[in-house]
Design an enzyme around this catalytic site. Structure first.
Site, mmCIF file in Angstrom:
data_model
loop_
_atom_site.group_PDB
_atom_site.id
_atom_site.type_symbol
_atom_site.label_atom_id
_atom_site.label_comp_id
_atom_site.label_asym_id
_atom_site.label_seq_id
_atom_site.Cartn_x
_atom_site.Cartn_y
_atom_site.Cartn_z
ATOM 1 N N HIS A 225 0.803 -1.216 0.000
ATOM 2 C CA HIS A 225 0.000 0.000 0.000
ATOM 3 C C HIS A 225 0.841 1.274 0.000
ATOM 4 O O HIS A 225 0.457 2.275 -0.594
ATOM 5 C CB HIS A 225 -0.970 0.007 1.195
ATOM 6 C CG HIS A 225 -0.293 0.088 2.531
ATOM 7 N ND1 HIS A 225 0.507 -0.920 3.023
ATOM 8 C CD2 HIS A 225 -0.301 1.052 3.492
ATOM 9 C CE1 HIS A 225 0.960 -0.577 4.219
ATOM 10 N NE2 HIS A 225 0.488 0.610 4.522
ATOM 11 N N ASP A 226 1.975 1.255 0.670
ATOM 12 C CA ASP A 226 2.781 2.471 0.826
ATOM 13 C C ASP A 226 4.055 2.445 -0.011
ATOM 14 O O ASP A 226 5.044 3.092 0.362
ATOM 15 C CB ASP A 226 3.161 2.664 2.298
ATOM 16 C CG ASP A 226 2.153 3.519 3.056
ATOM 17 O OD1 ASP A 226 1.394 4.260 2.396
ATOM 18 O OD2 ASP A 226 2.127 3.438 4.291
ATOM 19 N N LYS A 229 6.394 5.423 -0.697
ATOM 20 C CA LYS A 229 7.269 6.024 0.313
ATOM 21 C C LYS A 229 8.751 5.790 0.015
ATOM 22 O O LYS A 229 9.607 6.417 0.643
ATOM 23 C CB LYS A 229 6.921 5.495 1.704
ATOM 24 C CG LYS A 229 5.638 6.102 2.256
ATOM 25 C CD LYS A 229 5.382 5.665 3.690
ATOM 26 C CE LYS A 229 4.133 6.342 4.255
ATOM 27 N NZ LYS A 229 3.841 5.906 5.640
ATOM 28 N N HIS A 254 3.385 10.465 -1.720
ATOM 29 C CA HIS A 254 3.774 9.062 -1.885
ATOM 30 C C HIS A 254 2.658 8.243 -2.536
ATOM 31 O O HIS A 254 2.931 7.217 -3.158
ATOM 32 C CB HIS A 254 4.167 8.444 -0.538
ATOM 33 C CG HIS A 254 3.007 8.029 0.314
ATOM 34 N ND1 HIS A 254 2.377 8.883 1.193
ATOM 35 C CD2 HIS A 254 2.350 6.841 0.434
ATOM 36 C CE1 HIS A 254 1.401 8.244 1.808
ATOM 37 N NE2 HIS A 254 1.354 6.997 1.368
ATOM 38 N N ASP A 316 -4.273 -0.131 8.544
ATOM 39 C CA ASP A 316 -3.080 0.708 8.567
ATOM 40 C C ASP A 316 -3.128 1.704 9.720
ATOM 41 O O ASP A 316 -2.139 1.897 10.438
ATOM 42 C CB ASP A 316 -2.975 1.442 7.231
ATOM 43 C CG ASP A 316 -1.613 2.068 7.011
ATOM 44 O OD1 ASP A 316 -0.612 1.510 7.499
ATOM 45 O OD2 ASP A 316 -1.544 3.113 6.340
#
Length: 375
Positions: A225-226, A229, A254, A316
């Site tokens: 999901h990230d 970043k 991001h 999250d």
């Protein structure tokens, strides 16, 4: 007997789900072998040691679904996996008592015989493929040999999903190394978060009519999901305090960076048309959106936010609250659940998903213990 089976359906039907592909394969099988009444795949999750229902095609209206069991508690399949052997059962009614839960389900729906094949890739157990028949002794003789082409087609279908996940995951690992990211919590956070995601999805499956395929892909892809970043500097990611407005805008970038990375990696890997990619894009692009429109980057509202993103956002937020970070002390589970409830009451989080997550706090604690939090 010569069997003409085209592989093109599996490679070119970009809009076909794995369930659609399984049904298509079942039609092909039954043209040659009408006594095969059910085909199913169960996946093996090595992180949790679980065997889980995934996709199937059968002649019953209530397929075995949303079912999982530790592989260690299914000795017959554990033995097949360790020996890498297939197995034929000629008649379920002749098996010694007590019957396992899976066998009980099969017998109750009139199935009598089966052929089971463990699926491997490069020495790693992916899961098991089951062929079942209502006819005793259906898999005697040459039938298991004749089914090998379909075994390989099913294996290819499963590998397509794992290749998508691994292609992005591999890119993220390389990017992390290049970016010198030092957040030692990241790996354990992803394990916990994806496990929470699966808990929520399982609990709301009936409400939102989710199948095992959707839940498994959500579990597989949620750790990504990230990924955007990797393009954010450590000075912002690890800042011990509140971000200023400029830093916050950079951090929020991001999301769009992550979607761009996904698209580029999938294009390079030749996976841009895969039907599972939509779930991954939705997770990466929408997991910071909130139902009242106050999220980012697009300010989506309500059902404009895909369910997969709504589920990931809850998992999250919870893990971010309960884990220690350079800028904060960990919250207790009770405090974090109370905050999720407040966000739900404010119309920011999906109330069904928040309620479902709160209902399985015992399992949440077990996940925290397994992956690095005391709970």
């Amino acid at each position: 007997m010569d069997q003409q089976v085209s592989y093109e359906h599996l490679d070119d039907e970009g809009g076909s789900s794995l369930t659609d592909q399984m049904r298509w394969l079942h039609v092909q099988v039954r043209q040659h072998h009408p006594q095969v009444h059910r085909i199913a795949i169960a996946l093996y999750d090595a992180r949790h040691g679980l065997l889980k229902t995934y996709v199937n095609s059968s002649d019953v209206t209530d397929p075995l679904a949303l079912y999982e069991r530790p592989l260690s508690e299914v000795p017959s399949l554990s033995e097949l996996a360790s020996r890498r052997e297939s197995r034929v059962i000629h008649d379920f009614t002749q098996l010694p008592l007590p019957h396992g839960e899976h066998t009980v389900w099969l017998l109750a729906r009139g199935y009598r015989s089966s052929y089971t094949v463990p699926l491997y890739q490069a020495g790693t157990l992916l899961g098991f493929l089951f062929f079942d028949s209502r006819k005793p002794g259906a898999f005697d003789g040459r039938l298991p040999d004749d089914l090998q082409i379909y075994v390989q087609l099913c294996r290819l279908s499963v590998l397509n999903v794992f290749n998508l996940s691994h292609a992005v995951e591999g890119m993220v690992k390389v990017a992390r190394g290049l970016a010198h990211l030092r957040d030692i919590e990241t790996g354990r956070h992803l394990d916990r978060m994806s496990s929470y995601v699966r808990l929520i999805a399982q609990r709301v499956a009936r409400h939102y009519r989710l199948d095992d395929e959707f839940i498994e892909h959500l579990y597989l892809f949620s750790p990504l999901h990230d990924i955007g970043k990797v393009g954010i500097s450590d000075s912002i990611l690890l800042k011990p305090g509140r971000l200023n407005d400029s830093e916050r805008r950079l951090m929020q970038g991001h999301v769009e960076l992550g979607v761009k990375l996904i698209n580029e990696v999938m294009q390079e890997a030749g996976l841009a048309t895969t039907p599972y990619l939509a779930i991954l894009r939705n997770i990466v692009g929408c997991h910071h959106e909130l139902l009242d429109g106050s999220g980012y980057p697009r300010g989506l509202r309500g059902d404009e936010i895909p369910l997969e993103a709504r589920i990931v956002s809850i998992a999250d937020v919870f893990d971010a609250l309960t884990a220690e970070r350079p800028y904060k002390k960990p919250w207790t589970n009770a405090e974090a659940l109370a905050e999720l409830a407040r966000m739900s009451d404010r119309g920011q989080l999906d109330p069904h998903c928040v309620s479902a997550f709160a209902s399985c706090i015992g399992e949440v604690g077990a996940i925290q213990k397994r992956f690095g939090l005391s709970g």
